[in-house]
Design an enzyme around this catalytic site. Structure first.
Site, short mmCIF file in Angstrom:
data_model
loop_
_atom_site.label_atom_id
_atom_site.label_comp_id
_atom_site.label_asym_id
_atom_site.label_seq_id
_atom_site.Cartn_x
_atom_site.Cartn_y
_atom_site.Cartn_z
N ARG A 1 -6.04 -3.82 22.19
CA ARG A 1 -4.61 -3.18 22.59
C ARG A 1 -3.87 -3.11 21.19
NH1 ARG A 1 0.54 -4.63 25.36
NH2 ARG A 1 1.09 -2.58 26.18
N HIS B 1 -2.27 0.39 19.56
CA HIS B 1 -0.81 0.52 19.34
C HIS B 1 -0.42 0.86 17.82
CE1 HIS B 1 1.00 -1.35 23.28
NE2 HIS B 1 -0.01 -0.41 23.51
N VAL C 1 1.20 4.50 16.58
CA VAL C 1 2.67 4.76 16.12
C VAL C 1 2.48 4.52 14.82
CG1 VAL C 1 4.86 3.64 16.22
CG2 VAL C 1 3.31 3.46 18.30
N ASP D 1 -1.63 1.87 9.94
CA ASP D 1 -1.42 1.56 8.71
C ASP D 1 -0.75 -0.17 8.64
OD1 ASP D 1 0.74 1.67 10.37
OD2 ASP D 1 2.22 2.59 8.71
N SER E 1 1.58 -1.15 10.67
CA SER E 1 2.86 -1.32 10.76
C SER E 1 3.27 -2.25 12.12
CB SER E 1 3.56 0.00 10.90
OG SER E 1 2.92 0.85 11.69
N ASN F 1 6.28 -8.75 25.92
CA ASN F 1 5.91 -9.76 25.01
C ASN F 1 4.92 -10.51 25.93
OD1 ASN F 1 7.84 -11.22 26.89
ND2 ASN F 1 9.25 -11.46 25.30
N HIS G 1 -9.20 -0.28 29.47
CA HIS G 1 -8.57 -1.36 30.68
C HIS G 1 -9.65 -1.89 31.40
CE1 HIS G 1 -4.58 0.89 30.24
NE2 HIS G 1 -4.58 0.17 29.24
N ASP H 1 -8.48 -4.29 35.36
CA ASP H 1 -9.86 -3.93 35.93
C ASP H 1 -9.96 -5.01 37.06
OD1 ASP H 1 -12.06 -3.12 36.80
OD2 ASP H 1 -13.23 -3.24 34.83
N SER I 1 -13.26 -7.33 37.44
CA SER I 1 -14.19 -7.46 36.45
C SER I 1 -13.43 -7.13 34.91
CB SER I 1 -14.97 -6.20 36.41
OG SER I 1 -15.65 -5.90 35.27
#
Ligand code: HEM
Ligand SMILES: *[C@@H]1O[C@H](CO)[C@@H](O)[C@H](O)[C@H]1NC(C)=O
Ligand SMILES: *[C@@H]1O[C@H](CO)[C@@H](O)[C@H](O)[C@H]1NC(C)=O
Ligand SMILES: *[C@@H]1O[C@H](CO)[C@@H](O)[C@H](O)[C@H]1NC(C)=O
Length: 325
Positions: A69, A73, A77, A81, A83, A100, A196, A247, A250
């Site tokens: 993930r 992300h 965005v 790089d 970031s 969080n 997912h 999921d 699983s």
């Protein structure tokens, strides 16, 4: 890694029963990345990252989802790089935009970067480390392997306000548009949503859907009833913390079960269920419910790794992933 080494590795991996898929490598040619980018300055970069990642993720399997993930992300965005890894004293960097509960796994990237800095200081970018870490983490939980061309440079800017990630409450048109805006296709959307198949969210994102979907104390009628009941048992209306599997049944294994779940009305988010509201994504869900999507996933992850990259003299090679030099 040179192409001949990749081919050798593929043979080893397939003997080990790992699903390997070679994406269309020419997609990346001429865009500044190279399968063997660090051959002179840090020839064992991939091996070092792999060792660290496998060590962490084997010990704590749930990190695989967090790292996958994290990579999505980062790339989505401002491009791949790194970031996302930057920390801001004012808490207004990209990483501050992520709920969080799922802010996990930064320590793996940091450990891999530290090991690299020992061997070849100032050479390997955090953006490349993250690309490799995500790939290797997925492999630990039985996902496919894909080649990762290297040579990305690290960005110097990270803004929470730019974190326009797709919402879990997005409908199919919004999802398609947000992928198209990044040069990703409707097929990429259907395929990458399959990520997912591993990982968790929390009751905070589930409760609105099962307790007050239209503001009348109702649930989303497109959901499977048994699933709604199970979610209500797990998540009390005032509980915003309990983890919930993406999921159901699983969540620890990288497989195609996610698509079975979505097809049965057991997609956790509105955005998961939304895949049934478009002919193309629906066909993909139905087709994959039962069939391996490893090859497609490798292709789309390969493509994701080119989003708005910095190359050549752009950006920098950070010394520490959490701060600019
Ligand atoms: C299509 C649009 C997408 C939406 C709306 C979406 C939304 C979300 C949300 C809301 C969560 C839970 C976060 C939390 O509770 O803190 C999540 C988790 C996750 N997402 Fe997505 N996501 C999308 C696409 C993707 C893609 C493309 C990938 C990777 C290729 C991905 C990988 C993951 C993983 C692995 C988790 C579990 C994280 C963990 O266990 O820590 N998602 N996603
Ligand atoms: C691979 O990508 C190139 C460049 O986009 C394209 O011209 C070629 O047809 C693709 N090959 C295959 C087998 O899809
Ligand atoms: C999580 O986020 C909330 C609200 O943004 C904040 O108050 C809390 O301190 C954060 N918790 C952690 C562990 O960072
Ligand atoms: C449900 O949503 C409506 C409209 O947003 C709100 O007025 C109401 O307080 C909510 N009910 C609960 C139990 O949260």
């Amino acid at each position: 890694m040179a192409l001949k080494n990749i081919l050798a590795l593929l043979v080893v991996l397939s003997v080990l029963g790992v699903s390997v898929a070679i994406p269309n490598l020419s997609l990346g040619l001429g865009r500044g990345l190279d399968l063997d980018y660090y051959r002179n300055q840090c020839p064992n970069a991939e091996g070092i990252v792999r060792r660290v990642t496998v060590e962490y993720v084997t010990r704590q399997k749930s990190l695989a989802a967090a790292l996958l993930r994290m990579y999505f992300h980062d790339c989505f965005v401002r491009g791949c790089d790194a970031s996302l890894l930057l920390k801001s004293p004012n808490k207004d960097a990209e990483r501050d935009a992520i709920p969080n509960l799922s802010v996990r796994g930064y320590e793996v990237v940091d450990a891999a970067k530290k090991a690299l800095e020992k061997k070849c200081p100032g050479v390997v970018s955090c953006a490349d480390v993250l690309a490799l870490v995500a790939r290797d983490a997925v492999l630990v939980v039985n996902g496919p392997w894909w080649p990762v061309p290297l040579g990305r440079r690290d960005g110097r800017i990270s803004r929470k306000s730019e974190a326009n990630l797709p919402s879990p409450f997005a409908n199919i048109d919004q999802l398609k548009k947000s992928f198209w805006d990044k040069g990703l296709s409707t097929k990429d959307l259907a395929v990458l949503s399959g990520a997912h198949t591993i990982g968790i969210s929390s009751c905070a994102l589930v409760n609105p859907r099962v307790y007050n979907f239209t503001g009348k104390g109702d649930f989303d009628k497109s959901m499977n009833l048994g699933y709604v009941r199970a979610l209500k048992r797990k998540c009390k209306p005032t509980d915003f913390r309990t983890p919930v599997d993406l999921d159901p049944g699983s969540a620890k294994k990288f497989d195609t079960h996610y698509y079975n779940a979505v097809a049965q009305g057991k997609g956790l988010f509105v955005s998961d269920s939304a895949l049934l509201n478009d002919v193309d994504t629906k066909n993909y869900v139905i087709k994959q419910a039962g069939v391996s999507f490893n090859k497609d996933f490798a292709d789309s992850m390969y493509k994701l790794g080119f989003l708005d990259i910095l190359t050549g003299k752009q950006g920098e090679i950070r010394k520490k992933c959490s701060s600019v030099n």
